[in-house]
Design a protein around this motif. Structure first.
Motif, PDB file in Angstrom:
ATOM      1  N   TYR A  59     -24.266 -59.201  32.355  1.00  0.00           N
ATOM      2  CA  TYR A  59     -25.203 -60.173  32.914  1.00  0.00           C
ATOM      3  C   TYR A  59     -24.824 -61.589  32.498  1.00  0.00           C
ATOM      4  N   ASP A  61     -25.586 -65.035  30.858  1.00  0.00           N
ATOM      5  CA  ASP A  61     -26.328 -65.233  29.608  1.00  0.00           C
ATOM      6  C   ASP A  61     -27.805 -65.547  29.869  1.00  0.00           C
ATOM      7  N   LYS A  64     -29.812 -62.249  30.647  1.00  0.00           N
ATOM      8  CA  LYS A  64     -29.927 -61.133  29.696  1.00  0.00           C
ATOM      9  C   LYS A  64     -31.383 -60.962  29.287  1.00  0.00           C
ATOM     10  N   ASP A  65     -31.830 -59.717  29.225  1.00  0.00           N
ATOM     11  CA  ASP A  65     -33.215 -59.355  28.884  1.00  0.00           C
ATOM     12  C   ASP A  65     -34.208 -59.685  29.989  1.00  0.00           C
ATOM     13  N   ARG A  66     -33.744 -60.285  31.098  1.00  0.00           N
ATOM     14  CA  ARG A  66     -34.645 -60.561  32.229  1.00  0.00           C
ATOM     15  C   ARG A  66     -34.202 -59.855  33.506  1.00  0.00           C
ATOM     16  N   THR A  68     -31.984 -56.812  35.629  1.00  0.00           N
ATOM     17  CA  THR A  68     -31.447 -55.458  35.530  1.00  0.00           C
ATOM     18  C   THR A  68     -30.815 -55.067  36.853  1.00  0.00           C
ATOM     19  N   SER A  84     -39.664 -62.427  34.558  1.00  0.00           N
ATOM     20  CA  SER A  84     -39.860 -63.696  33.815  1.00  0.00           C
ATOM     21  C   SER A  84     -39.027 -64.808  34.445  1.00  0.00           C
TER      22      SER A  84
END
Length: 120
Positions: A59, A61, A64-66, A68, A84
């Protein structure tokens, strides 16, 4: 020839979510890698997410974590779930499939793009 049709773009408020879809018109090929890119006006296209044939993902940067990236092989469709969301996620999003035919020929196919606008 494979056509990729994207959908799911639109207007969303900051903090909200969208799921983009990219449906392939055929399945008689082996997928090597799938990408989602995005592009803003007068900017270079930016890699957002990658899904390799072995299931590996990568992903941007800022995603990332947002974000998928997933694939439904039965539907020949790949998805990009974005959570988010931020104003800076506003871009046109494109998918591409890098595939190999039964004759070992390699092709790169692009979708037409779908606009994502995040209101702040």
């Amino acid at each position: 020839q494979v056509q990729l049709v994207e959908s799911g773009g639109g207007l969303v408020q900051a903090g909200g979510s969208l799921r983009l879809s990219c449906a392939a018109s055929a399945s008689n090929f082996e997928i090597n890698v799938i990408h989602w890119y995005r592009q803003a006006p007068d900017k270079q296209r930016e890699l957002v997410a990658m899904l390799a044939h072995n299931g590996g993902t990568k992903y941007v940067d800022s995603g990332k974590d947002r974000f998928t990236i997933t694939r439904d092989s039965a539907k020949n469709t790949v998805y990009l779930q974005m959570n988010s969301m931020k104003h800076e996620d506003t871009h046109v999003y494109y998918c591409n499939f890098f595939v190999q035919s039964a004759l070992k020929e390699k092709y790169l196919y692009w979708g037409q793009g779908t606009q994502v606008t995040v209101s702040s």
